[in-house]
Design a protein around this motif. Sequence first.
Motif, PDB file in Angstrom:
ATOM      1  N   LEU A 125       0.830  -1.207   0.000  1.00 38.37           N
ATOM      2  CA  LEU A 125       0.000   0.000   0.000  1.00 38.37           C
ATOM      3  C   LEU A 125       0.862   1.254   0.000  1.00 38.37           C
ATOM      4  CD1 LEU A 125      -2.738   1.476   0.300  1.00 38.37           C
ATOM      5  CD2 LEU A 125      -2.521   1.141   2.774  1.00 38.37           C
ATOM      6  N   LEU A 126       1.925   1.248   0.785  1.00 44.81           N
ATOM      7  CA  LEU A 126       2.775   2.433   0.901  1.00 44.81           C
ATOM      8  C   LEU A 126       3.510   2.750  -0.396  1.00 44.81           C
ATOM      9  CD1 LEU A 126       4.289   1.876   4.467  1.00 44.81           C
ATOM     10  CD2 LEU A 126       2.535   3.526   3.787  1.00 44.81           C
ATOM     11  N   TRP A 127       3.756   1.743  -1.214  1.00 43.06           N
ATOM     12  CA  TRP A 127       4.440   1.998  -2.489  1.00 43.06           C
ATOM     13  C   TRP A 127       3.583   2.896  -3.383  1.00 43.06           C
ATOM     14  CZ3 TRP A 127       3.954   1.301  -7.765  1.00 43.06           C
ATOM     15  CH2 TRP A 127       5.131   1.405  -8.508  1.00 43.06           C
ATOM     16  N   PHE A 128       2.265   2.770  -3.265  1.00 45.97           N
ATOM     17  CA  PHE A 128       1.354   3.585  -4.066  1.00 45.97           C
ATOM     18  C   PHE A 128       0.975   4.891  -3.358  1.00 45.97           C
ATOM     19  CE2 PHE A 128       0.628  -0.793  -5.442  1.00 45.97           C
ATOM     20  CZ  PHE A 128       0.719  -0.672  -6.823  1.00 45.97           C
ATOM     21  N   TRP A 129       1.386   5.034  -2.110  1.00 47.70           N
ATOM     22  CA  TRP A 129       0.984   6.204  -1.331  1.00 47.70           C
ATOM     23  C   TRP A 129       1.735   7.443  -1.830  1.00 47.70           C
ATOM     24  CZ3 TRP A 129      -2.683   5.802   2.576  1.00 47.70           C
ATOM     25  CH2 TRP A 129      -2.909   6.961   3.328  1.00 47.70           C
ATOM     26  N   PRO A 130       1.028   8.539  -2.143  1.00 47.14           N
ATOM     27  CA  PRO A 130       1.676   9.736  -2.718  1.00 47.14           C
ATOM     28  C   PRO A 130       2.349  10.607  -1.661  1.00 47.14           C
ATOM     29  CG  PRO A 130      -0.673  10.114  -2.518  1.00 47.14           C
ATOM     30  CD  PRO A 130      -0.438   8.696  -2.060  1.00 47.14           C
ATOM     31  N   SER A 131       3.395  10.087  -1.048  1.00 47.36           N
ATOM     32  CA  SER A 131       4.081  10.836  -0.001  1.00 47.36           C
ATOM     33  C   SER A 131       5.588  10.747  -0.211  1.00 47.36           C
ATOM     34  CB  SER A 131       3.700  10.283   1.376  1.00 47.36           C
ATOM     35  OG  SER A 131       4.232  11.094   2.398  1.00 47.36           O
TER      36      SER A 131
END
Length: 279
Positions: A219-225
């Motif tokens: 999920l974090l790989w796709f998170w825009p941060s």
Amino acid sequence: MFKRRLKLARKVRTSNFGKKLRSFLIGKRQRFVASVIFLSTALFISEYFLGRSGMFLVFGLAILTDFLLYLSVKGDLKDNFSPQVFILPFLYSLAIGLFYLLVPARLLTRITITSLYALGLYSLYLSENIFIVSSMRTIALLSSARTVTFTISLLSYFFLSNVIFSLHLNVFLTLFFIFCFTFPMILQALWIYTLEKSIKTNFNWALFLTISIFELSILLWFWPSTPTLIALFLTGVFYSIVGLSQVWLEKRLFKGVIWEYILVSLIVFSVLFFYTSWS
């Protein structure tokens, strides 16, 4: 007769002094200090003078960290060998070495990080030595060693996560590298509370916790941060699930302790959510 006794007394004194001097020079702490100085100097030279090309030397430096630790404690490891001892020193040196690439190339900054690395590595060497001795007999410093080791684990985990997400690799490589350092780090974090020689003792538990972080990393790989915020959140999750496992092993998993770790997770998630650019 008197001269013979005098010579004999001198020999005994010289022999005792020689033994004491030798013991001081090649004592365990002295070997730790010498190893830390050598590794810190090598890290500074490889990163400051070689720049990004020094990245390849970082892996050799991490291996050398374990080798020097082995030379320092091999006497205690003869009948009490635990491979988990070498996990965190390797990952700590690797984390600091790779994180150097993200730091501005300023002399003062590099000196500061190298000094922190030296301090952390010396503390880690002492802690690993305590774990080795504690597996044979009970000593009072075990609790302090666990605290120091877990703190260094969190620092290493943050640095490694930050580096991996900063590389902007594809999702498969990112997840592969996350798994590669998460599993052994969790395995080591559980071991310091059980001190079992066999890796199989905590293998399934460590694998289960690693899979939890692995799925979250998707999920974090796709998170825009930013990589730093993602690494901070992932480190907070690591702190919570591993910390809860450790207090469970200590048999003090009370309601107040559980809420403390839940609160940490909520805080790091809030930071990640509110500081993410959604535009």
